[in-house]
Structures are given as structure tokens and as C-alpha cells.
Design a protein around this motif. Structure first.
Motif, PDB file in Angstrom:
ATOM      1  N   ALA A 149       0.835  -1.199   0.000  1.00 29.31           N
ATOM      2  CA  ALA A 149       0.000   0.000   0.000  1.00 29.31           C
ATOM      3  C   ALA A 149       0.870   1.250   0.000  1.00 29.31           C
ATOM      4  O   ALA A 149       0.529   2.263  -0.629  1.00 29.31           O
ATOM      5  CB  ALA A 149      -0.928  -0.003   1.215  1.00 29.31           C
ATOM      6  N   GLN A 150       2.012   1.201   0.698  1.00 28.86           N
ATOM      7  CA  GLN A 150       2.932   2.341   0.695  1.00 28.86           C
ATOM      8  C   GLN A 150       3.505   2.570  -0.707  1.00 28.86           C
ATOM      9  O   GLN A 150       3.658   3.720  -1.152  1.00 28.86           O
ATOM     10  CB  GLN A 150       4.045   2.091   1.704  1.00 28.86           C
ATOM     11  N   ALA A 151       3.808   1.481  -1.412  1.00 21.90           N
ATOM     12  CA  ALA A 151       4.314   1.611  -2.779  1.00 21.90           C
ATOM     13  C   ALA A 151       3.265   2.225  -3.697  1.00 21.90           C
ATOM     14  O   ALA A 151       3.579   3.038  -4.576  1.00 21.90           O
ATOM     15  CB  ALA A 151       4.753   0.238  -3.307  1.00 21.90           C
ATOM     16  N   GLU A 152       2.005   1.845  -3.502  1.00 23.02           N
ATOM     17  CA  GLU A 152       0.923   2.428  -4.299  1.00 23.02           C
ATOM     18  C   GLU A 152       0.849   3.937  -4.080  1.00 23.02           C
ATOM     19  O   GLU A 152       0.668   4.709  -5.026  1.00 23.02           O
ATOM     20  CB  GLU A 152      -0.408   1.775  -3.919  1.00 23.02           C
ATOM     21  N   LEU A 170       2.341  -1.901 -10.413  1.00 19.57           N
ATOM     22  CA  LEU A 170       2.992  -2.760  -9.434  1.00 19.57           C
ATOM     23  C   LEU A 170       2.636  -4.223  -9.656  1.00 19.57           C
ATOM     24  O   LEU A 170       3.469  -5.121  -9.473  1.00 19.57           O
ATOM     25  CB  LEU A 170       2.615  -2.318  -8.017  1.00 19.57           C
ATOM     26  N   ASP A 171       1.407  -4.476 -10.084  1.00 21.74           N
ATOM     27  CA  ASP A 171       0.993  -5.849 -10.358  1.00 21.74           C
ATOM     28  C   ASP A 171       1.722  -6.400 -11.577  1.00 21.74           C
ATOM     29  O   ASP A 171       2.084  -7.578 -11.627  1.00 21.74           O
ATOM     30  CB  ASP A 171      -0.518  -5.886 -10.578  1.00 21.74           C
ATOM     31  N   LEU A 176       8.246  -1.803  -6.754  1.00 22.45           N
ATOM     32  CA  LEU A 176       8.533  -0.407  -7.067  1.00 22.45           C
ATOM     33  C   LEU A 176       9.885  -0.290  -7.768  1.00 22.45           C
ATOM     34  O   LEU A 176      10.063   0.509  -8.693  1.00 22.45           O
ATOM     35  CB  LEU A 176       8.524   0.419  -5.773  1.00 22.45           C
ATOM     36  N   ALA A 177      10.854  -1.101  -7.332  1.00 20.71           N
ATOM     37  CA  ALA A 177      12.178  -1.074  -7.956  1.00 20.71           C
ATOM     38  C   ALA A 177      12.102  -1.504  -9.415  1.00 20.71           C
ATOM     39  O   ALA A 177      12.784  -0.933 -10.281  1.00 20.71           O
ATOM     40  CB  ALA A 177      13.132  -1.987  -7.184  1.00 20.71           C
ATOM     41  N   ALA A 178      11.260  -2.501  -9.711  1.00 19.91           N
ATOM     42  CA  ALA A 178      11.125  -2.966 -11.093  1.00 19.91           C
ATOM     43  C   ALA A 178      10.450  -1.910 -11.962  1.00 19.91           C
ATOM     44  O   ALA A 178      10.804  -1.740 -13.132  1.00 19.91           O
ATOM     45  CB  ALA A 178      10.343  -4.272 -11.126  1.00 19.91           C
ATOM     46  N   VAL A 179       9.479  -1.195 -11.403  1.00 15.36           N
ATOM     47  CA  VAL A 179       8.839  -0.101 -12.143  1.00 15.36           C
ATOM     48  C   VAL A 179       9.868   0.969 -12.460  1.00 15.36           C
ATOM     49  O   VAL A 179       9.935   1.495 -13.580  1.00 15.36           O
ATOM     50  CB  VAL A 179       7.668   0.492 -11.338  1.00 15.36           C
ATOM     51  N   ALA A 180      10.709   1.289 -11.471  1.00 16.85           N
ATOM     52  CA  ALA A 180      11.744   2.301 -11.676  1.00 16.85           C
ATOM     53  C   ALA A 180      12.740   1.855 -12.735  1.00 16.85           C
ATOM     54  O   ALA A 180      13.180   2.652 -13.576  1.00 16.85           O
ATOM     55  CB  ALA A 180      12.458   2.584 -10.355  1.00 16.85           C
ATOM     56  N   ALA A 181      13.112   0.567 -12.737  1.00 20.45           N
ATOM     57  CA  ALA A 181      14.077   0.060 -13.713  1.00 20.45           C
ATOM     58  C   ALA A 181      13.523   0.114 -15.133  1.00 20.45           C
ATOM     59  O   ALA A 181      14.276   0.285 -16.093  1.00 20.45           O
ATOM     60  CB  ALA A 181      14.481  -1.367 -13.346  1.00 20.45           C
TER      61      ALA A 181
END
Length: 285
Positions: A149-152, A170-171, A176-181
Motif C-alpha cells: 500500500a505504501q508503494a501504491e 505494481l501488479d 517499485l524497484a522494477a517499475v523504476a528500472a
């Protein structure tokens, strides 16, 4: 109960069975020439109804997007009521158009037929008249405890990224790290993420930190609920007549107030449209 006045119905809805159904439900219904929308349920809510044929035509000529902008500029709550199964247009086309309206903050409801549409409008009208409406507050919120929930929340503060879109990202990417990458180019393959949103995410996730004292000042924003006025230019069919400019919301509110004198009213027994005075309405109430 909160008295927000009559339900205003655009005269083009006169041949629809919906106005009679609203009268039968005990609502004070008045036909008028609405500048925006088909049904006004008070000063804060308006509805644009699209039947099976009308939706396809308005999507093809782009009229539906212009109507949505005008409706949202005039009322805090704007609802698109899609009635029945759209005809004369490919399913992908009308569903895509509706998704665009949802992304722009438009509330979309689907009804089976005119009777179902009337049921929706009756319920919305009655909720608009209830005491103590539910309004989202701007007070401090308790931070979510679950890490997901914090990542959302972290993603959803980026302009253009809703909570639903944050969850979708995120799903799809797993963290979050993968989204950033993946930002920015990899994110553009995700549904609903275009160049602008991908760039904003990349700037937030990869951009260097700038101290508060070194940042450019944030642009001034109007207070919540106060939007820059949009205006209509009303022309007269008489050549050489003076142009008149009116604030869109002012036009709607003027129609709401003027409904107390000389507006049209639907007779609940005969279904006929009759001229009504304030005294007539008081007697009908």
C-alpha cells in the motif's frame, strides 16, 4: 433533508419516458433549455444521457469529449449515463472513448434501458437531497501500514498516475524497484502509460534530488472547488445583435433559480407539459 430545488430536464428529453418516471417517483421535474447536460439534479450534479444510437454518433464526431469538458467545467460532479448497447460503432471504439472519459475523471454509469436509466437518476436525485452528504475531507490521513500500500501511495503522487494505475503497474512489474528500472521506455508498453506519464514517472524515480531552497516555486493553483471560469458566447439570430458572454456555471445556476417563475412543468397525471407559476408548483408540492 436538503432542498436543492427541482430536477431540471432538457427539453430534448421530452419524448423520453424518463421525465414521467421521475414525476411518478415524487420528484419536482421541470423542462427547460439546459446549456449543458440532460438532467441537472441540483447545483452540484448533472447527467448526460447517451442512448444506443447517440453514443456512437457523438464518439465519431468527437462531440462527446466537448460535452464532457463543458459539463465538468460547470458542475463539480458530472455523470455520463450510457443506455443500452451502443449501435453503429465498433465495440473497441466506444469502449475506448468511455475509458478516456473515465481517465479524465468522468463518472460513467451503464443502464439496460430507459426504465433502468430513470431508476439511476431517481436514486442520484434523492441522494443529492439527503442531509449531510458524504464529502471527502482534506484532513491528515493515516499512513498505510502494508508495504504494498505504501508503494501504491508513492506512485500515485506522480501527476497523471491514479491509485488504480499505480496498482496496475505494481501488479505488472512486481515491485517499485522494477517499475523504476523499466522507466521510461519500458513503461510505455503498459496500457494507459504514454510518453508524458512515462516521463513523469522516470523524473520522479530517477531524477536527482533538489533541495527545497533550490527548487523553482510551484505555480499558484486555484483553491479547491474554484476553477478558472469558462465562458459561453451567446449569439442572437438577429443580424448585428450584440454578443453576450456568460459564465457556464452561472448559466446553469440562473436556469435553476429562474425555474421558480414561468418554467415548464410536467403534469404528473397527464404527462403533458404545462406552464407553471410559483403558486402552481407550491400547490403541486
Amino acid at each position: 433533508m436538503v432542498d436543492v430545488g427541482p430536477v431540471l430536464v432538457d427539453h430534448r428529453e421530452r419524448n423520453s419516458p424518463i421525465p414521467d418516471a421521475l414525476v411518478a417517483a415524487g420528484l419536482d421535474v421541470q423542462l427547460t433549455d439546459l446549456p449543458v447536460g440532460d438532467y441537472v439534479l441540483g447545483q452540484g450534479l448533472a447527467i448526460e444521457r447517451k442512448g444506443p444510437n447517440d453514443l456512437g454518433a457523438s464518439v465519431r464526431d468527437g462531440r462527446i469529449f466537448d460535452q464532457s469538458v463543458r459539463l465538468q467545467s460547470a458542475f463539480p460532479q458530472a455523470v455520463l449515463l450510457v443506455e443500452g448497447e451502443p449501435r453503429g460503432i465498433a465495440e473497441d471504439a466506444w469502449r475506448g472513448a468511455v475509458c478516456r472519459l473515465v481517465e479524465d475523471g468522468f463518472t460513467v454509469l451503464h443502464s439496460l434501458d430507459a426504465e433502468d436509466s430513470a431508476a439511476w437518476i431517481v436514486r442520484l436525485a434523492k441522494r443529492a437531497r439527503r442531509a449531510g452528504p458524504t464529502i471527502r475531507t482534506d484532513g491528515p490521513r493515516r499512513a498505510p501500514r502494508h508495504p504494498s500500500a505504501q508503494a501504491e501511495v508513492m506512485l500515485s503522487v506522480v501527476p497523471g498516475i491514479s491509485t488504480a494505475m499505480a496498482r496496475s503497474l505494481l501488479d505488472a512489474y512486481g515491485s517499485l524497484a522494477a517499475v523504476a528500472a523499466a522507466a521510461p521506455e519500458g513503461l510505455r508498453r503498459h496500457p494507459g502509460i504514454g510518453r508524458v506519464r512515462a516521463t513523469r514517472l522516470a523524473e520522479a524515480l530517477h531524477g536527482p534530488y533538489v533541495a527545497l531552497a533550490d527548487r523553482e516555486p510551484e505555480p499558484e493553483r486555484p483553491a479547491r472547488g474554484q476553477r478558472p471560469p469558462r465562458r459561453w458566447i451567446l449569439t442572437s439570430p438577429t443580424p448585428g445583435a450584440e454578443l453576450q458572454s456568460f459564465d457556464r456555471r452561472a448559466i446553469a445556476l440562473r436556469a435553476l433559480r429562474s425555474a421558480t417563475d414561468g418554467s415548464q412543468l410536467i403534469d404528473g397525471l397527464t404527462g403533458e407539459v404545462v406552464a407553471a407559476t410559483g403558486e402552481d408548483r407550491h400547490r403541486r408540492a
